[in-house]
Design a protein around this motif. Structure first.
Motif, PDB file in Angstrom:
ATOM      1  N   ILE A  55      50.158  -3.491  30.696  1.00 40.09           N
ATOM      2  CA  ILE A  55      51.574  -3.148  30.843  1.00 40.09           C
ATOM      3  C   ILE A  55      51.780  -1.660  31.120  1.00 40.09           C
ATOM      4  N   ILE A  56      51.040  -0.821  30.403  1.00 43.88           N
ATOM      5  CA  ILE A  56      51.231   0.625  30.498  1.00 43.88           C
ATOM      6  C   ILE A  56      49.961   1.249  31.060  1.00 43.88           C
ATOM      7  N   LYS A  57      50.079   1.922  32.172  1.00 47.96           N
ATOM      8  CA  LYS A  57      48.913   2.519  32.839  1.00 47.96           C
ATOM      9  C   LYS A  57      48.474   3.838  32.198  1.00 47.96           C
ATOM     10  N   ASP A  58      49.403   4.632  31.752  1.00 44.33           N
ATOM     11  CA  ASP A  58      49.086   5.939  31.186  1.00 44.33           C
ATOM     12  C   ASP A  58      48.473   5.778  29.792  1.00 44.33           C
ATOM     13  N   PRO A  83      47.098  -7.050  14.746  1.00 41.09           N
ATOM     14  CA  PRO A  83      48.108  -7.727  15.547  1.00 41.09           C
ATOM     15  C   PRO A  83      48.818  -6.783  16.517  1.00 41.09           C
ATOM     16  N   ILE A  84      48.213  -5.633  16.748  1.00 35.22           N
ATOM     17  CA  ILE A  84      48.828  -4.637  17.620  1.00 35.22           C
ATOM     18  C   ILE A  84      48.309  -4.832  19.039  1.00 35.22           C
ATOM     19  N   PRO A  85      49.197  -5.042  20.007  1.00 43.53           N
ATOM     20  CA  PRO A  85      48.737  -5.219  21.385  1.00 43.53           C
ATOM     21  C   PRO A  85      48.132  -3.929  21.942  1.00 43.53           C
ATOM     22  N   THR A  86      47.243  -4.078  22.911  1.00 43.94           N
ATOM     23  CA  THR A  86      46.613  -2.898  23.515  1.00 43.94           C
ATOM     24  C   THR A  86      47.488  -2.285  24.600  1.00 43.94           C
ATOM     25  N   PHE A  87      48.391  -3.056  25.165  1.00 42.20           N
ATOM     26  CA  PHE A  87      49.282  -2.612  26.248  1.00 42.20           C
ATOM     27  C   PHE A  87      48.515  -2.240  27.512  1.00 42.20           C
ATOM     28  N   GLU A  88      47.248  -2.661  27.625  1.00 42.65           N
ATOM     29  CA  GLU A  88      46.411  -2.334  28.779  1.00 42.65           C
ATOM     30  C   GLU A  88      47.035  -2.781  30.097  1.00 42.65           C
TER      31      GLU A  88
END
Length: 77
Positions: A22-25, A15-20
């Motif tokens: 949202i966050i570029k780094d 259930p952990i988002p990848t943050f692809e």
């Protein structure tokens, strides 16, 4: 019991988002995922402790199929 079953099934497609998007780094994404996973484990630990304590009031805790260390391992922490 139903909530725990749903939570456990989510551990196999975390259930952990990848943050692809949202966050570029990539390093910051890794940190964000790690902190999110850590928080999930911490909250599970709190629930597990409350349910298994004498004050929890559960005579049968067989619905807790994973202990907090197993959840931690499944989330790769």
């Amino acid at each position: 019991e139903a909530s725990m079953k749903k939570f456990y099934s989510s551990l196999f497609s975390p259930p952990i988002p990848t943050f692809e998007d949202i966050i570029k780094d990539p390093e910051l994404r890794k940190i964000a995922r790690s902190k999110t996973a850590r928080r999930v484990v911490d909250v599970y630990q709190e629930l597990y402790d409350a349910i298994t304590s004498e004050k929890g009031g559960y005579a049968d805790v067989s619905f807790l199929s994973h202990d907090p260390d197993q959840v931690k391992t499944l989330l790769s922490l």
